[in-house]
Design an enzyme around this catalytic site. Structure first.
Site, short mmCIF file in Angstrom:
data_model
loop_
_atom_site.label_atom_id
_atom_site.label_comp_id
_atom_site.label_asym_id
_atom_site.label_seq_id
_atom_site.Cartn_x
_atom_site.Cartn_y
_atom_site.Cartn_z
N GLY A 135 0.79 -1.22 0.00
CA GLY A 135 0.00 0.00 0.00
C GLY A 135 0.82 1.27 0.00
O GLY A 135 2.01 1.28 -0.34
N CYS A 136 0.18 2.36 0.42
CA CYS A 136 0.78 3.68 0.30
C CYS A 136 2.03 3.87 1.15
O CYS A 136 2.86 4.73 0.86
CB CYS A 136 -0.25 4.75 0.68
SG CYS A 136 -1.69 4.81 -0.41
N ASN A 137 2.18 3.10 2.21
CA ASN A 137 3.37 3.22 3.06
C ASN A 137 4.59 2.54 2.46
O ASN A 137 5.72 2.74 2.90
CB ASN A 137 3.12 2.61 4.44
CG ASN A 137 2.61 1.18 4.36
OD1 ASN A 137 1.42 0.97 4.16
ND2 ASN A 137 3.49 0.19 4.51
N ALA A 138 4.40 1.73 1.41
CA ALA A 138 5.42 0.78 0.98
C ALA A 138 6.67 1.40 0.40
O ALA A 138 7.71 0.75 0.32
CB ALA A 138 4.82 -0.20 -0.04
N MET A 336 2.05 6.64 5.08
CA MET A 336 1.00 5.96 5.83
C MET A 336 0.25 5.02 4.90
O MET A 336 0.07 5.33 3.72
CB MET A 336 0.02 6.99 6.42
CG MET A 336 0.67 8.03 7.30
SD MET A 336 1.43 9.39 6.39
CE MET A 336 -0.02 10.31 5.88
#
Length: 349
Positions: A135-138, A336
């Site tokens: 996801g966006c934190n990756a 995040m």
């Protein structure tokens, strides 16, 4: 020998759309949904939309067609972003020794890293890693892997490449659930070149420390899972995500700075994931940041939408272009995503 981020290159699809363009293209006349698009603080996004059907409306793509879009757009954007980063660093394709590809918008085996090795004729002994579905934190999870490899291979070039063809993961059904997602995400790729240079001759910030925090009770708040009704994968975002992330932001930043002798006021540059207007506001309020601190986060959201794992590096690119960084400055990179998870990295120029 601490690794440095020595250059960043970006790429997007050729076509950009305003929020009103998208409302018209998909014949959205529900005013509740229209308000979600128009109040998103997003001016435009770069997308690869479905083709037009015989009646002029956009066709419905199958999961197979979406996966091909993920592959084709991913390889195209990945090639251009990587080439841009290499050009800025005066490096060649033959210099690449490690390639980490990050994506959350499709599953391929072999993955994007292998496809790019073939597409770019990289050395066949290039070390590779694919980070898929985090996801966006990756992006920062990938950066940790890249800096770890670079630190044990001084003088060898490692690449972090975030590739997100978010329009390959859209479901268009007119519901509020899918419309929240469809109003937010855009397509883009970004490459960051990392090296632990024994001569210390490379520019760019040194990566000093990272800190991660997961909120297990919010594990279902952000998801990309199978939608039985549509027979394809679909994003889901809980409306409380901004508040959950914001409420834990101070804790993870304090953990990152613990033992460094630094306080929040010592951080000159904040590179925060462009997760959405409410997410940015919540993080800003909980950390006591100013609008100036998050100016690049806000401008990337405005001009590109949420680019998932690569958003923070688009903001970092804008900081570099601004030319306001001085030697000795400290910066924090913050992303995040699902889990719910907050990732942070401390850097110094």
């Amino acid at each position: 020998m601490r690794p440095r981020i020595v250059s960043v290159g970006t790429a997007v699809p050729p076509d950009a759309y305003s929020q009103d363009d998208l409302l018209d293209l998909f014949n959205i006349d529900d005013q509740r949904i229209a308000s979600v698009f128009r109040n998103s603080a997003i001016k435009r996004r770069f997308l690869s939309l479905p083709p037009e059907g015989p009646d002029g409306t956009r066709t419905t793509e199958t999961q197979g067609e979406l996966l091909r879009k993920h592959r084709n757009q991913g390889v195209d954007m990945g090639v251009r972003a990587l080439q841009a980063a290499l050009k800025e660093a005066n490096a060649d394709l033959s210099d690449v020794r490690f390639l980490c590809c990050v994506t959350s918008t499709g599953l391929l085996t072999p993955g994007l890293s292998a496809l790019l090795v073939r597409e770019l004729s990289l050395n066949p002994d290039t070390a590779r890693l694919d980070v898929v579905g985090m996801g966006c934190n990756a992006g920062l999870n990938g950066l940790n892997a890249v800096t770890g490899w670079a630190g044990t291979h001084p003088g060898e070039l490692a690449i972090l490449l975030c590739i997100e063809a978010c329009s390959a993961a859209y479901v268009f059904d007119g519901s509020m659930r899918t419309s929240v997602v469809n109003s937010l995400f855009g397509d883009g790729a970004v490459a960051a070149l990392v090296i632990a240079d024994p001569r210390q001759s490379q520019p760019g910030p040194t990566v000093l420390k990272s800190s991660s925090f997961m909120i297990p009770e919010s594990i279902d708040a952000m998801r990309f899972d199978w939608d039985d009704d549509h027979g394809k994968f679909s994003f889901y975002l809980d409306r409380d995500v901004p508040y959950v992330v914001g409420a834990h932001a101070e804790l993870v930043i304090d953990s990152l700075l613990s033992g460094t002798g630094l306080r929040r006021k010592d951080i000159e540059h904040w590179i925060v994931h462009s997760g959405g207007k409410k997410v940015i506001d919540s993080v800003m309020i909980n950390l006591g940041l100013t609008r100036h601190d998050v100016r690049h986060t806000v401008s990337v959201l405005r001009d590109y939408g949420n680019l998932s794992s690569g958003s923070f590096l688009f903001s970092y690119r804008r900081l570099l272009d601004e030319g306001t960084v001085s030697p000795g400055d400290y910066g924090i990179l913050m992303t995040m995503g699902p889990g719910s998870t907050i990732e942070t990295v401390l850097v110094r120029w």
